[in-house]
Design an enzyme around this catalytic site. Structure first.
Site, PDB file in Angstrom:
ATOM      1  N   LYS A   1      -8.911  14.871  -5.756  1.00 24.88           N
ATOM      2  CA  LYS A   1      -8.101  15.053  -6.959  1.00 24.88           C
ATOM      3  C   LYS A   1      -7.618  16.490  -7.070  1.00 24.88           C
ATOM      4  CE  LYS A   1      -8.061  10.923  -8.777  1.00 24.88           C
ATOM      5  NZ  LYS A   1      -6.812  10.141  -8.858  1.00 24.88           N
TER       6      LYS A   1
ATOM      7  N   TYR B   1     -14.546  12.777  -3.808  1.00 22.44           N
ATOM      8  CA  TYR B   1     -13.552  12.217  -4.729  1.00 22.44           C
ATOM      9  C   TYR B   1     -12.930  13.320  -5.572  1.00 22.44           C
ATOM     10  CZ  TYR B   1     -11.803  10.149  -9.055  1.00 22.44           C
ATOM     11  OH  TYR B   1     -11.026   9.834 -10.137  1.00 22.44           O
TER      12      TYR B   1
ATOM     13  N   SER C   1      -8.502  13.854 -12.795  1.00 19.37           N
ATOM     14  CA  SER C   1      -9.863  13.589 -13.252  1.00 19.37           C
ATOM     15  C   SER C   1     -10.544  14.872 -13.688  1.00 19.37           C
ATOM     16  CB  SER C   1     -10.656  12.956 -12.101  1.00 19.37           C
ATOM     17  OG  SER C   1     -12.032  12.959 -12.362  1.00 19.37           O
TER      18      SER C   1
ATOM     19  N   ASP D   1       0.856  -1.185   0.000  1.00 23.05           N
ATOM     20  CA  ASP D   1       0.000   0.000   0.000  1.00 23.05           C
ATOM     21  C   ASP D   1       0.891   1.233   0.000  1.00 23.05           C
ATOM     22  OD1 ASP D   1      -1.800   2.152   0.935  1.00 23.05           O
ATOM     23  OD2 ASP D   1      -3.199   0.513   1.322  1.00 23.05           O
TER      24      ASP D   1
END
Length: 346
Positions: free
Chosen positions: A153, A149, A124, A58
């Site tokens: 970004k 989300y 994005s 991770d």
């Protein structure tokens, strides 16, 4: 020297790894397999004839990252790893902020500790928020994002901008994706989400293959011609090639850096410039495959925008990149993957 790909066993990451290997690069993958499968690594080997070096780790695990950087000479990092579902981010904002932002901070800190200052970031179109003017260009204002989300970004972009401003040795490329769909033409790798898909096309293909009874249509009362959301859908192989072109640009900049004083920061939209509604994609899938998709109307999802599509002229001008696949090819390749792998990688 190798290219480090975080999240390289995932959907976009695995396709990008294929293109990197075919272009002659050595690749090191770091992936925690939370939303991906180790089987994708074997499929990459089948397609390319080479097995990328893989670490099950991770990016929040600083010790693991430090060991990877110590073992391998890394020239550049392509950073995909992160949580990515819009609707889920509304329900689990803490998890998204913690995972995405802290993961990037940890990764970048280990990169600079080991003298690796070339980074391509998986951003994005959500960073633009809800805009009235379409298509979106890189000069479009960064609006108020409609979901956590998108905010993660936007925050990660700002972090990377600030790091590059503070240290001009960094080469940073921010790639703003629109909506990746489709699969590798071989049908060996594709999108394999856990549970009910958050993205449209895997939802459609899982209905088509019989894994799900019907498609959920989330809202038909948007301000669009048919009432459903409009998005710019891009083939995942086109998107993967965009990363390859961005890497080549960084390599050129590194060679010329002694002659340049301007900041080495690139921002690019990766999309087709065409917007398709949900109903148009369903119709396109039926035209490409001959399969009718039953759907059931459901309430709008939190965080969804009515319309979003790209102007990607800058990527063509500066990277020499443009999308090549049309919506019917995207649907056909997605079905080729799903029909050959009805249960995904399982």
């Amino acid at each position: 020297m190798a290219v480090l790909v975080t999240g390289g066993a995932g959907y976009i990451g695995s396709h990008t790894v294929v293109e990197l290997i075919l272009a002659g690069y050595d690749v090191v993958i770091v992936d925690n397999l939370s939303n991906s499968s180790r089987e994708s690594i074997e499929r990459i080997k089948t397609i390319t004839g080479k097995t990328p070096e893989f670490y099950h780790a991770d990016i929040l695990d600083r010790k693991a990252l430090r060991e990877i950087f110590a073992k391998t000479e890394i020239s550049c990092c392509i950073h995909f790893a992160g949580l990515k579902a819009v609707g889920e981010s509304v329900e689990k904002p803490w998890e998204y902020y913690h995972n995405n932002i802290l993961g990037t901070l940890t990764l970048v800190d280990e990169m600079r500790r080991h003298g690796v200052k070339n980074l391509i970031f998986s951003s994005s179109a959500t960073v633009y928020g809800d805009q009235e003017t379409m298509p979106l260009t890189e000069a479009s204002p960064l609006g108020t994002c409609s979901n956590p989300y998108g905010f993660t970004k936007a925050m990660q972009e700002q972090i990377l901008r600030d790091i590059q401003t503070a240290d001009r040795e960094w080469n940073v490329t921010l790639l703003r994706y629109f909506n990746p769909i489709g699969a590798h033409p071989s049908g060996l790798i594709g999108e394999d989400p856990r549970g009910i898909p958050n993205n449209l096309l895997p939802y459609i293909t899982q209905v088509a293959v019989g894994r799900l009874p019907h498609l959920g249509l989330f809202g038909d009362d948007y301000d669009t011609p048919d009432g459903t959301c409009i998005r710019d859908y891009i083939h995942v192989v086109d998107l993967a090639i965009g990363h390859l072109m961005a890497l080549r640009r960084i390599e050129e900049q590194t060679e010329q850096s002694a002659l340049q004083s301007a900041p080495q920061l690139g921002v690019y939209n990766l999309g087709t410039g065409n917007g398709y509604s949900v109903l148009e994609v369903i119709a396109g899938f039926t035209k490409a495959t001959g399969i009718e998709i039953p759907w059931v109307l459901k309430p709008r999802r939190s965080g969804d925008l009515a319309v979003s599509y790209a102007n990607a002229d800058k990527a063509w001008t500066e990277l020499g990149w443009e999308a090549t696949y049309d919506i019917h090819q995207m649907c056909a390749h997605a079905w080729n993957w799903q029909s050959k792998n009805p249960n995904g990688y399982e």
